[in-house]
Design a protein around this motif. Structure first.
Motif, short mmCIF file in Angstrom:
data_model
loop_
_atom_site.label_atom_id
_atom_site.label_comp_id
_atom_site.label_asym_id
_atom_site.label_seq_id
_atom_site.Cartn_x
_atom_site.Cartn_y
_atom_site.Cartn_z
N ALA A 24 0.81 -1.23 0.00
CA ALA A 24 0.00 0.00 0.00
C ALA A 24 0.84 1.27 0.00
O ALA A 24 0.32 2.36 0.24
CB ALA A 24 -0.98 0.02 1.17
N ARG A 25 2.14 1.14 -0.30
CA ARG A 25 2.99 2.33 -0.37
C ARG A 25 3.34 2.65 -1.82
O ARG A 25 3.39 1.76 -2.66
CB ARG A 25 4.27 2.13 0.46
CG ARG A 25 3.98 1.97 1.94
CD ARG A 25 5.24 1.98 2.78
NE ARG A 25 4.91 1.87 4.20
CZ ARG A 25 4.54 2.90 4.96
NH1 ARG A 25 4.51 4.11 4.45
NH2 ARG A 25 4.23 2.71 6.23
N VAL A 26 3.57 3.96 -2.08
CA VAL A 26 3.92 4.40 -3.43
C VAL A 26 5.33 3.94 -3.75
O VAL A 26 6.29 4.30 -3.05
CB VAL A 26 3.80 5.94 -3.56
CG1 VAL A 26 4.28 6.39 -4.93
CG2 VAL A 26 2.39 6.40 -3.29
N VAL A 27 5.46 3.14 -4.81
CA VAL A 27 6.76 2.63 -5.23
C VAL A 27 7.46 3.63 -6.13
O VAL A 27 8.67 3.87 -6.00
CB VAL A 27 6.61 1.27 -5.95
CG1 VAL A 27 7.95 0.79 -6.50
CG2 VAL A 27 6.01 0.23 -5.02
N ALA A 28 6.70 4.23 -7.04
CA ALA A 28 7.30 5.18 -7.99
C ALA A 28 6.21 6.11 -8.53
O ALA A 28 5.02 5.78 -8.53
CB ALA A 28 7.98 4.43 -9.14
#
Length: 346
Positions: A24-28
């Protein structure tokens, strides 16, 4: 997922793109996304970055069920509201999966759709009134007023007036359509604007005289040549002068002034300016920015009574735009109004 490879791929995409991992975290995020959401969003939870409930539900559905989703994302700015169509797609990689979120700006598309719907609604409304009147009078003439000669004549006069108004509305709609179709093609023919304005005044002078209004010409007698469509500029002059006669003067005079300007700041060069000036009641400043909108009227009843269609100034605006000119409206309550067009020379 190989972060460097992902960033390289996303950088080549013009649309805002955000990649969210299974955690659930922004990778790029590419540059377009960072301009939309701000820099430093990588590593943050997507709920904190994206915030809007409809979009968050769509992303959560894709994360859980690995299916494509669609949502809308709306950004409210200082001058306008921007609408994005959002597509969420599940992706799989050797070292994990995630959700690819793309944002497509559909503001112009939605604006065009809204304008089209408003236009259809306005046209329908404008035609409904005279059609209802015609149908009502026809029903009366076929029934109660069948043998009433006086009523028949009165009703026929009203029917003729309503039919004439519908015909004028259709003519203005067709004219507006033609003008918009050719708006990007600038005229190339040289036209003597002085002669054209004088001819327009001569044609309308009898109408003005019937209203007790004097038409006054102020300007050079020599030719002033501009590249223009003579028929369209004639239409502009007729619309502006007739508008001044109908709404702007009360037994006074209407002045049409033509002048040559060595340098018009807005056109960045020499120009010919035409001012149509009335001495009427003037226009409340709140109305001026909207006067060139289709079907916008300050006083609906008064406009219809005088045969207005609500399209005249919209036609003027589009014609002036086609000629790469400028159209201005100035007015002061109790003093009158000035409608000005500036056309580039050369």
């Amino acid at each position: 997922m190989n972060s460097e490879l992902v960033r390289t791929i996303l950088a080549g995409v013009p649309l805002p793109i955000v990649l969210i991992g299974d955690d659930a975290r922004v990778v790029a995020a590419n540059a377009a996304a960072e301009s939309l959401f701000g820099t430093g969003i990588e590593g943050r939870n997507y709920i904190i970055v994206l915030r809007q409930p409809g979009l968050l539900d769509c992303i959560e559905g894709t994360l859980r069920h690995r299916q494509t989703g669609q949502a809308r994302y709306i950004v409210v700015g200082p001058s306008r509201e921007t609408t994005y169509r959002v597509q969420t797609s599940a992706i799989e990689g050797a070292d994990g999966g995630g959700v690819l979120v793309s944002f497509e700006d559909i503001t112009d598309m939605e604006t065009a759709g809204r304008m089209r719907r408003d236009f259809v609604a306005n046209v329908s409304h404008e035609l409904r009134t005279p059609l209802t009147a015609l149908l009502g009078f026809i029903e009366t003439l076929k029934g109660a007023a069948r043998d009433d000669a006086a009523a028949r004549e009165r009703f026929l006069d009203i029917m003729e007036r309503e039919a004439t108004r519908m015909n004028r509305l259709v003519a203005d709609l067709l004219s507006l359509s033609r003008v918009e179709a050719a708006e990007r093609v600038r005229p190339t023919e040289l036209v003597d604007l002085t002669a054209l304005v004088k001819a327009s005044i001569a044609a309308i002078r009898p109408i003005a005289a019937d209203q007790g209004i004097t038409l006054e010409y102020l300007g050079p007698e020599d030719a002033l040549e501009v590249r223009a469509d003579a028929d369209q500029i004639t239409q502009v002059m007729h619309n502006l002068i007739e508008n001044a006669i109908k709404y702007g003067s009360t037994g006074e005079k209407v002045t049409v002034a033509v002048s040559h300007e060595e340098r018009d700041i807005s056109l960045r060069g020499p120009a010919v300016r035409i001012d149509v000036i009335d001495r009427g009641d003037g226009i409340d400043p709140i109305h001026i920015p909207r006067l060139t909108e289709r079907f916008y009227r300050i006083d609906d009843h008064r406009s219809r009574e005088r045969g207005g269609t609500g399209l005249g100034l919209a036609i003027v605006k589009h014609i002036v735009n086609r000629h790469r000119g400028r159209f201005r409206i100035e007015s002061e309550r109790g003093v009158g109004s000035r409608f000005s067009i500036s056309l580039p020379m050369g």
